[in-house]
Design an enzyme around this catalytic site. Structure first.
Site, PDB file in Angstrom:
ATOM      1  N   ASP A  32       0.823  -1.219   0.000  1.00 49.51           N
ATOM      2  CA  ASP A  32       0.000   0.000   0.000  1.00 49.51           C
ATOM      3  C   ASP A  32       0.852   1.262   0.000  1.00 49.51           C
ATOM      4  O   ASP A  32       0.560   2.231  -0.706  1.00 49.51           O
ATOM      5  CB  ASP A  32      -0.939   0.012   1.210  1.00 49.51           C
ATOM      6  CG  ASP A  32      -2.228  -0.744   0.942  1.00 49.51           C
ATOM      7  OD1 ASP A  32      -2.247  -1.583   0.021  1.00 49.51           O
ATOM      8  OD2 ASP A  32      -3.218  -0.511   1.672  1.00 49.51           O
ATOM      9  N   ASN A  83      -4.716  -2.206  -4.648  1.00 46.33           N
ATOM     10  CA  ASN A  83      -5.960  -2.182  -3.878  1.00 46.33           C
ATOM     11  C   ASN A  83      -5.795  -1.311  -2.635  1.00 46.33           C
ATOM     12  O   ASN A  83      -6.343  -1.601  -1.573  1.00 46.33           O
ATOM     13  CB  ASN A  83      -6.362  -3.612  -3.478  1.00 46.33           C
ATOM     14  CG  ASN A  83      -7.812  -3.695  -3.010  1.00 46.33           C
ATOM     15  OD1 ASN A  83      -8.600  -2.777  -3.220  1.00 46.33           O
ATOM     16  ND2 ASN A  83      -8.162  -4.788  -2.357  1.00 46.33           N
ATOM     17  N   ASP A 106     -10.981  -2.283  11.217  1.00 47.09           N
ATOM     18  CA  ASP A 106      -9.952  -3.213  10.761  1.00 47.09           C
ATOM     19  C   ASP A 106      -9.591  -4.254  11.811  1.00 47.09           C
ATOM     20  O   ASP A 106      -8.921  -5.246  11.508  1.00 47.09           O
ATOM     21  CB  ASP A 106      -8.702  -2.444  10.329  1.00 47.09           C
ATOM     22  CG  ASP A 106      -8.880  -1.762   8.982  1.00 47.09           C
ATOM     23  OD1 ASP A 106      -9.842  -2.109   8.269  1.00 47.09           O
ATOM     24  OD2 ASP A 106      -8.074  -0.880   8.644  1.00 47.09           O
ATOM     25  N   GLU A 111     -11.265  -4.275   1.257  1.00 44.98           N
ATOM     26  CA  GLU A 111     -10.539  -4.986   0.203  1.00 44.98           C
ATOM     27  C   GLU A 111     -11.365  -6.119  -0.386  1.00 44.98           C
ATOM     28  O   GLU A 111     -11.191  -6.507  -1.539  1.00 44.98           O
ATOM     29  CB  GLU A 111      -9.221  -5.516   0.764  1.00 44.98           C
ATOM     30  CG  GLU A 111      -8.122  -4.480   0.888  1.00 44.98           C
ATOM     31  CD  GLU A 111      -8.226  -3.588   2.102  1.00 44.98           C
ATOM     32  OE1 GLU A 111      -7.233  -2.934   2.427  1.00 44.98           O
ATOM     33  OE2 GLU A 111      -9.307  -3.520   2.738  1.00 44.98           O
ATOM     34  N   HIS A 155      -5.558  -9.096   2.972  1.00 46.26           N
ATOM     35  CA  HIS A 155      -4.538  -9.292   4.005  1.00 46.26           C
ATOM     36  C   HIS A 155      -5.125  -9.547   5.389  1.00 46.26           C
ATOM     37  O   HIS A 155      -4.621 -10.375   6.152  1.00 46.26           O
ATOM     38  CB  HIS A 155      -3.606  -8.074   4.035  1.00 46.26           C
ATOM     39  CG  HIS A 155      -4.303  -6.760   4.254  1.00 46.26           C
ATOM     40  ND1 HIS A 155      -3.866  -5.810   5.128  1.00 46.26           N
ATOM     41  CD2 HIS A 155      -5.437  -6.233   3.697  1.00 46.26           C
ATOM     42  CE1 HIS A 155      -4.662  -4.759   5.102  1.00 46.26           C
ATOM     43  NE2 HIS A 155      -5.632  -5.001   4.239  1.00 46.26           N
ATOM     44  N   ARG A 156      -6.205  -8.847   5.737  1.00 40.54           N
ATOM     45  CA  ARG A 156      -6.756  -8.992   7.089  1.00 40.54           C
ATOM     46  C   ARG A 156      -7.475 -10.331   7.278  1.00 40.54           C
ATOM     47  O   ARG A 156      -7.487 -10.886   8.381  1.00 40.54           O
ATOM     48  CB  ARG A 156      -7.672  -7.824   7.417  1.00 40.54           C
ATOM     49  CG  ARG A 156      -6.965  -6.484   7.291  1.00 40.54           C
ATOM     50  CD  ARG A 156      -7.316  -5.493   8.362  1.00 40.54           C
ATOM     51  NE  ARG A 156      -6.555  -4.257   8.166  1.00 40.54           N
ATOM     52  CZ  ARG A 156      -5.324  -4.049   8.583  1.00 40.54           C
ATOM     53  NH1 ARG A 156      -4.687  -5.003   9.237  1.00 40.54           N
ATOM     54  NH2 ARG A 156      -4.697  -2.906   8.349  1.00 40.54           N
ATOM     55  N   LYS A 181       0.308  -6.577   1.711  1.00 38.04           N
ATOM     56  CA  LYS A 181      -0.378  -5.289   1.550  1.00 38.04           C
ATOM     57  C   LYS A 181      -0.055  -4.347   2.700  1.00 38.04           C
ATOM     58  O   LYS A 181       0.102  -3.142   2.495  1.00 38.04           O
ATOM     59  CB  LYS A 181      -1.885  -5.522   1.454  1.00 38.04           C
ATOM     60  CG  LYS A 181      -2.685  -4.286   1.093  1.00 38.04           C
ATOM     61  CD  LYS A 181      -4.144  -4.648   0.887  1.00 38.04           C
ATOM     62  CE  LYS A 181      -4.898  -3.506   0.221  1.00 38.04           C
ATOM     63  NZ  LYS A 181      -4.956  -2.302   1.052  1.00 38.04           N
TER      64      LYS A 181
END
Length: 421
Positions: free
Chosen positions: A52, A94, A296, A324, A373-374, A399
């Site tokens: 990012d 993204n 998040d 995302e 990613h999360r 990311k």
């Protein structure tokens, strides 16, 4: 094409050690942009180097800003106060922060700018920000309501009061606020209604703006007045990423270990740090968790909830559907892959039933991360307690946390890895 896979081997003991989370993605991308808009050289330390932030740095370079990287956590940014039209469209992968922030910032420039991203970014809405910029006289189009966005800049705005619908994302507000000091006149940003995605991120924006010389006043909870100061180059230190810290707090909670992350929770300014209060209550987390101000962190807490003693309903998480990926859906699918009936969706709420007996069981489950990613990082936590948890596309953690798998390995976690041929 076969996807790379990573299966976590439950350690069977408490995990303890020292892990230094990377710098905050949210703050790094704010600081990069503000340094790029400043006239002079800024030094950003403690910064995150990930997909990012790399996209943001490369976009700034394409617009005439010098961005040097003398070490693994530092950016040295030299700007002229102007962003020049790039030769090619700005590709931002993204990266939602980079895409939203730059869409507003380049509207101050002279010439054509195209802000674009990957297939996932092209599904993420940007209409409220486009509409707000149109109201300021900007020649801007986004045919699908998502990137790509084309901006024909004429050097500024024809109006200096904007009303923005921030119900989908606080990033729209942050984007306008960060552009405002360069607009040439006092500028007012006003919310349309009271809904706003994680308001704490607005506070991060204001703090970063002030560090680079901006003068901004919150007139009411929904109105900000920004003076036309422009930005001054500055040396700026970036705190560790609180969202990344939630995974390490989750490791502690699930395994009964102790991890020194080098920063006390009370010293974080990011809103996700408040997740520690909920995580600390595990395995007796509350029956209802409002995720609106720590969005998040919700994937982390939702996976912990699978091992909670009682069910947990997550509310205020509608915005997770336009991250995302649709994270509400991804969490539901992933949890139910571990055990059918473990989670369900009710409207935009997510209910996780909780089943402590999952610990110690062998339940083969392939977790589709949807390149998010999360989702990858949070479901890795399930693999600490239940064997057979396999993460698809594990490299998507790059990311925001490229060193995530190494960090867990440093605590004693082992993996079975399958690489496509």
């Amino acid at each position: 094409m076969t996807t790379e896979k990573l299966t976590i081997v439950p350690p069977g003991h408490a995990l303890s050690g020292v892990v230094n989370p990377p710098g905050s993605k949210s703050i790094t991308n704010r600081a990069l942009l503000l340094a790029g808009l400043a006239n002079g050289t800024s030094r950003l330390t403690g910064a995150l180097k990930s997909d990012d932030t790399r996209y943001m740095a490369e976009a700034l370079r394409a617009m005439g800003v010098s961005v040097d990287e003398p070490d693994a956590t530092t950016f040295v940014v030299t700007g002229s106060g102007q962003l020049k039209p790039p030769a090619e469209p700005l590709f931002l992968g993204n990266a939602g922060t980079a895409t939203r922030f730059l869409t507003a910032a380049v509207a101050l420039g002279n010439g054509k700018f195209v802000v674009d991203g990957d297939e996932h970014m092209r599904k993420r809405p940007i209409t409220p920000l486009v509409a707000a910029l149109k109201s300021l006289g900007v020649d801007i189009t986004a045919a699908t309501g998502c990137p790509p966005v084309t901006i024909n800049g004429s050097g500024g705005f024809s109006s200096h009061h904007v009303v923005i619908d921030a119900g989908l994302s606080s990033q729209y507000v942050s984007a306008l606020l960060m552009a405002a000091p360069c607009s040439g006149k006092p500028f007012t940003v006003e919310l349309a209604g009271d809904d706003i995605g994680a308001r704490g991120y607005i506070d991060l924006t204001l703090a970063a703006m002030r560090a680079f010389g901006a003068s901004v006043e919150q007139v009411t909870p929904s109105i900000w007045r920004v003076e036309p100061t422009g930005y001054e180059a500055a040396d700026f230190h970036i705190e560790p990423d609180a969202s990344a810290a939630t995974y390490l707090w989750g490791v502690e909670a699930l395994t009964g270990g102790k991890i020194d992350i080098g920063t006390q929770a009370a010293n974080f300014t990011q809103p996700d740090a408040r997740a520690l209060d909920v995580i600390s209550a595990f395995p007796d987390m509350p029956a209802i968790i409002d995720g609106s101000q720590m969005q998040d962190a919700i994937p982390t807490i939702a996976v912990l909830a699978a091992y909670n003693t009682t069910p947990v309903r997550f509310t205020g998480i509608a915005n997770l559907r336009v991250k995302e990926c649709d994270r509400v859906r991804a969490l539901s699918l992933g949890l139910n892959a571990i055990r059918e009936g473990l989670a369900r969706e009710e409207g935009d709420d997510l209910i996780v039933t909780g089943d402590p007996s999952l610990s110690g069981q062998h339940l083969p489950a392939e977790i589709d991360t949807f390149a998010d990613h999360r989702i990858a990082m949070s479901f890795a936590l399930a693999g600490l307690k239940t064997s057979g948890i396999t993460i698809l596309d594990p490299k998507c953690v790059g990311k925001t946390y490229p060193g995530y798998w190494d960090a867990l390995a440093s605590l004693g976690v082992t993996y079975l890895q399958e690489i496509p041929r």
